[in-house]
Design a protein around this motif. Structure first.
Motif, mmCIF file in Angstrom:
data_model
loop_
_atom_site.group_PDB
_atom_site.id
_atom_site.type_symbol
_atom_site.label_atom_id
_atom_site.label_comp_id
_atom_site.label_asym_id
_atom_site.label_seq_id
_atom_site.Cartn_x
_atom_site.Cartn_y
_atom_site.Cartn_z
ATOM 1 N N GLY A 224 4.345 -0.931 17.466
ATOM 2 C CA GLY A 224 4.076 0.219 18.316
ATOM 3 C C GLY A 224 4.004 -0.142 19.774
ATOM 4 N N GLN A 225 3.522 -1.291 20.080
ATOM 5 C CA GLN A 225 3.488 -1.693 21.484
ATOM 6 C C GLN A 225 4.890 -1.781 22.055
ATOM 7 N N LYS A 226 5.791 -2.233 21.225
ATOM 8 C CA LYS A 226 7.187 -2.289 21.689
ATOM 9 C C LYS A 226 7.722 -0.883 21.944
ATOM 10 N N ASP A 227 7.370 0.065 21.040
ATOM 11 C CA ASP A 227 7.839 1.452 21.214
ATOM 12 C C ASP A 227 7.207 2.099 22.444
ATOM 13 N N TYR A 228 5.999 1.721 22.804
ATOM 14 C CA TYR A 228 5.308 2.288 23.962
ATOM 15 C C TYR A 228 6.057 1.966 25.244
ATOM 16 N N ILE A 229 6.495 0.772 25.333
ATOM 17 C CA ILE A 229 7.236 0.353 26.541
ATOM 18 C C ILE A 229 8.508 1.187 26.669
ATOM 19 N N GLY A 231 8.862 4.239 25.541
ATOM 20 C CA GLY A 231 8.496 5.625 25.873
ATOM 21 C C GLY A 231 8.259 5.824 27.338
ATOM 22 N N ILE A 232 7.694 4.856 28.012
ATOM 23 C CA ILE A 232 7.472 4.961 29.456
ATOM 24 C C ILE A 232 8.791 5.141 30.179
#
Length: 826
Positions: A224-229, A231-232
């Motif tokens: 999820g941390q990878k997906d957050y980046i 999304g920004i």
């Protein structure tokens, strides 16, 4: 000698003066009685006074003759003994006549004082009756008030009972729901215990599984941390797209604001709409049913008067027959010392009980049978529920009281006239009336050529004048009622054919949706000569006609071209049947509307159109019309007084084939220019149905009038036979056969029936006119004429009833024995 004659002359002159004073006093009493209301007893007293007056005048004339003789004797006294003896004899004769006159005067004064006492007693009885009548009126009014209060309390109790019943039902439903919820709660509680045990076992399994999921979640967190980046980065791209979309939305909102501002200006410029509130009276079926009910109500106000007279006539004939048959018994009772009131009370109680029972039967039939017949007749025209019959005592009780009062009054009159005879006379059979010369005997060329039997019939008819009058009145009333019934059929039957075939030539009334431009379907239909023969463009609106204090709603019709109106509507005079020309200056009104408004040709009236604008017009003619109220105005006058732009919103179409009208209607309703289509045949069918319903009422009228004829003729023929039993038995002794005796009696009945029928025809025509004018409304005029066949039917049916009575009474004639002729009156 001269002194004795002078003394005798002075005595006679004093008696003559006394007689003159008595005559003057009697004339004054008779004049006072004639100036006031006269009842039956006062009428009898008047006859006694008149006979006494005539007797006194005769006595005065005799006394005056004696005075003249004595005056002559006084001027030339006798010169010798022979003349003296002759004068003495004349004087004795005068004294004898004077003694007779004095006895008659004394007898006359005795009758005068008896009559005066009877008159005072009658006045006291009238005063007592007036006091009792006022007390009865007050008691009736008090009972009516109590009855109204009782009905109000009964209605309040019924409403409270309904509310309590509803609350009880709601309480029972709530208790039932609570019981169901309690049962369901126990089921859920038991299920919960089972689920709790299962949940403890499941908890241990879930904890083991949760530890596994935590480990998996740590792995997902890293992903999820990878997906957050990522999304920004996408948010920054979407911000750019949002700014571009915002600019486009602001432009569209600005355009919408301009459109909203324009719409608000249009709303401000809109005119206030007109509201049309339509109650149930606007419904055609309801208004039609209400009008029909009103007509039945109007007719019901007319016929009770005739049936009251019928009841009096039937009672008169029946009680006359009964009293004549019991003459011997009445004479015996009177000879034994029974008072007149006691004897009369027997017959009054009899007639009163009979009329009371008749009223009870009539009320039951009147409130049960006849309303059901009329209601079921109208159910064939309308969708109506079953009739709920109610006893309307405010109608039943007054009519029953009037009937009973009439029968008792007639009975009292019949008995009183018989009780005036002496007991010895009553105990003997009634002597036949003496024959008199009649007017026909003075017409020699007719009387000399008549047979003996016909001469006897003519004399008997005039000898029994009471029978003549009662028969003529009874049969005349029967014929009049029948003719009225058949006349109603003629008047109503002529409406449908005359109005919708002769006067209205068009078949379809087409209401237009688009008055300016017709679509292809409507244009094609109007131009098809195989479907449309003629049509006219009409502007139709509702308005009000005013004249003096009258204001009536009407329908205004304006034709686009004046000559087009006569193609679809036949304008004509009802009496002469001549056609009326409609041109550019014509203002024509329907006949019934003009009659109610009191307008004639050349009169000025005020007309208000649908826009509440008023104008005055001059009536140029009236046209025959039976259904509706119409005013036909030429285009020039309408545009001058009201408005220039006329939107012709109606087409009156005369089709070529009536059988294809349903297809034409289906075709026209597919047109966008057509709002509605109304066929004239549909209205005609409703009036034809009304005619069939009127036939039920006519049958009731015929049966009632036939019953009247049978009862009257039966009673009168029975009385006639009983009064002439010895005469008829004598005819049998002389060799007359039963058929000849029957012909001798029934010939009189037949002639009187024919006379009564002739009298009843003009009476029926008048009654028909009265009923028609009573039931007519503003928008409904009925036919005013009666067909010839209705007159024929009325005469034939009446004579058939008369022949039926003759057949019934023939058996009574056959039972008369010859020995009756030997029972002569002593």
């Amino acid at each position: 000698m001269r002194d004795a004659v002078s003394v005798q002359l002075s005595t006679l002159e004093n008696q003559n003066s006394f007689l003159q004073n008595s005559i003057a006093e009697l004339e004054s009493i008779i004049e006072n009685i004639n100036n006031g209301p006269i009842d039956s007893e006062q009428g009898q007293s008047l006859e006694n006074y008149q006979s006494q007056l005539n007797s006194l005048k005769e006595q005065q004339q005799i006394l005056q003759d004696n005075i003249n003789i004595l005056q002559g004797n006084l001027q030339g006294l006798p010169k010798n003994s022979d003349e003296l003896l002759y004068s003495y004899n004349l004087l004795k004769q005068g004294e004898n006549k004077l003694a007779d006159a004095s006895a008659q005067i004394a007898n006359g004064w005795e009758k005068y004082y008896d009559g005066r006492a009877q008159l005072n007693h009658a006045k006291e009885q009238i005063k007592e009756a007036e006091i009792k009548l006022e007390e009865a009126k007050e008691e009736i009014e008090e009972n009516r008030t109590k009855l109204k209060d009782a009905w109000v309390e009964l209605e309040d109790g019924r409403l409270e009972l309904q509310e309590a019943s509803l609350e009880l039902k709601d309480g029972l439903l709530e208790a039932e729901d609570a019981r169901k919820e309690l049962d369901e709660g126990w089921v859920e509680y038991n299920d919960g215990l089972i689920e709790l045990a299962d949940a403890e076992k499941t908890l241990k399994d879930e904890i083991a599984k949760a530890e596994i999921k935590i480990k998996d979640g740590e792995i997902d967190l890293a992903n999820g941390q990878k997906d957050y980046i990522k999304g920004i980065v996408e948010i920054k791209d979407n911000e750019i797209k949002y700014l571009d979309a915002k600019k486009e939305a602001e432009i569209k909102l600005a355009d919408a604001a301009v459109e909203l501002s324009d719409a608000e200006k249009e709303i401000i410029n809109l005119q206030t709409p007109e509201w049309y509130v339509l109650d149930r009276n606007s419904n055609v079926s309801y208004a039609s049913f209400s009008a029909n009910a009103g007509k039945v109500s109007d007719v019901a106000k007319v016929f009770p008067v005739f049936f009251f007279l019928i009841a009096a006539l039937v009672t008169l004939t029946t009680m006359t027959r009964m009293v004549e048959e019991e003459r011997t018994q009445i004479g015996t009772l009177k000879a034994l010392g029974y008072r007149k009131s006691t004897i009369i009370s027997k017959y009054i109680i009899y007639s009163g009980l009979a009329s009371t029972l008749g009223c009870v039967a009539g009320i039951l039939i009147g409130f049960r049978l006849l309303p059901s017949v009329i209601w079921n007749a109208y159910r064939s025209m309308y969708h109506l529920p079953s009739l709920t019959n109610q006893m309307l005592w405010r109608y039943a009780l007054p009519e029953a009281f009037i009937i009973i009062l009439l029968t008792v009054a007639v009975t009292y009159n019949v008995c009183s006239s018989s009780l005036k005879e002496k007991p010895a006379t009553l105990m003997l059979a009634k002597a036949p009336k003496a024959g008199k010369r009649i007017l026909l005997e003075r017409i020699d060329f007719i009387w000399s050529r008549m047979k003996f039997s016909y001469k006897s019939t003519a004399r008997n008819i005039m000898r029994y004048k009471k029978h003549l009058i009662m028969t003529v009145v009874g049969i005349g009333g029967c014929t009049a009622l029948m003719l009225t019934g058949f006349g109603l059929l003629d008047s109503i039957g002529s409406i449908a054919n005359t109005q919708f075939i002769e006067l209205l030539k068009y078949d379809l009334n087409v209401g237009l949706e688009d008055v300016e431009k017709y679509d292809a379907i409507l244009n094609e239909f109007l131009n098809d000569k195989n479907k449309v023969e003629d049509y006219a463009k009409i502007y139709t609106e509702n308005g009000y006609v005013s004249n003096k204090n009258e204001k009536i709603s009407t329908t205004i019709k304006v034709a686009e071209h004046s000559n087009d109106l006569t193609k679809v509507i036949n304008l004509r005079d009802r009496s002469s049947k001549n056609e009326i020309e409609f041109n550019d200056s014509s203002i024509i009104m329907t006949e019934k509307l003009a009659e109610i408004m009191g307008l004639k040709v050349g009169d000025i009236f005020t007309l208000e159109n649908s826009d509440n604008k008023t104008a005055e017009f001059i009536l140029t003619n009236t046209t025959e019309n039976y259904v509706g109220c119409y005013i036909y105005i030429n285009k020039n006058d309408y545009t001058e007084f009201y408005k220039n732009d006329i939107e012709y919103n109606t087409l009156l179409v005369n089709t070529t084939e009536e059988k294809s009208q349903e297809e034409y209607i289906s075709e026209l309703l597919t047109s966008d220019s057509v709002m509605n289509v109304e066929p004239v045949t549909q209205i005609k069918k409703s009036f034809d149905s009304l005619l069939s319903n009127i036939e039920y009422i006519v049958v009731v009228i015929i049966l009632a009038s036939g019953t009247l004829a049978v009862i009257v003729l039966y009673n009168l023929t029975n009385i006639n036979i009983n009064e002439r039993r010895k005469e008829l038995s004598t005819l049998k002794v002389l060799g007359y056969h039963n058929e000849e005796v029957a012909s001798y009696v029934f010939r009189e009945t037949t002639i009187l029936s024919m006379i009564g029928t002739i009298v009843g025809l003009p009476l029926g025509a008048w009654l028909h006119t009265f009923v028609i004018q009573t039931v007519e409304a503003v928008n409904l005029m009925m036919g005013r004429s009666i067909s010839f066949k209705s007159y024929v039917y009325s005469v034939i049916i009446t004579l058939i009833f008369a022949m039926l009575v003759n057949l019934i009474m023939y058996r009574k004639l056959r039972k008369i024995e010859m020995v009756e002729s030997m029972k002569a009156i002593d």
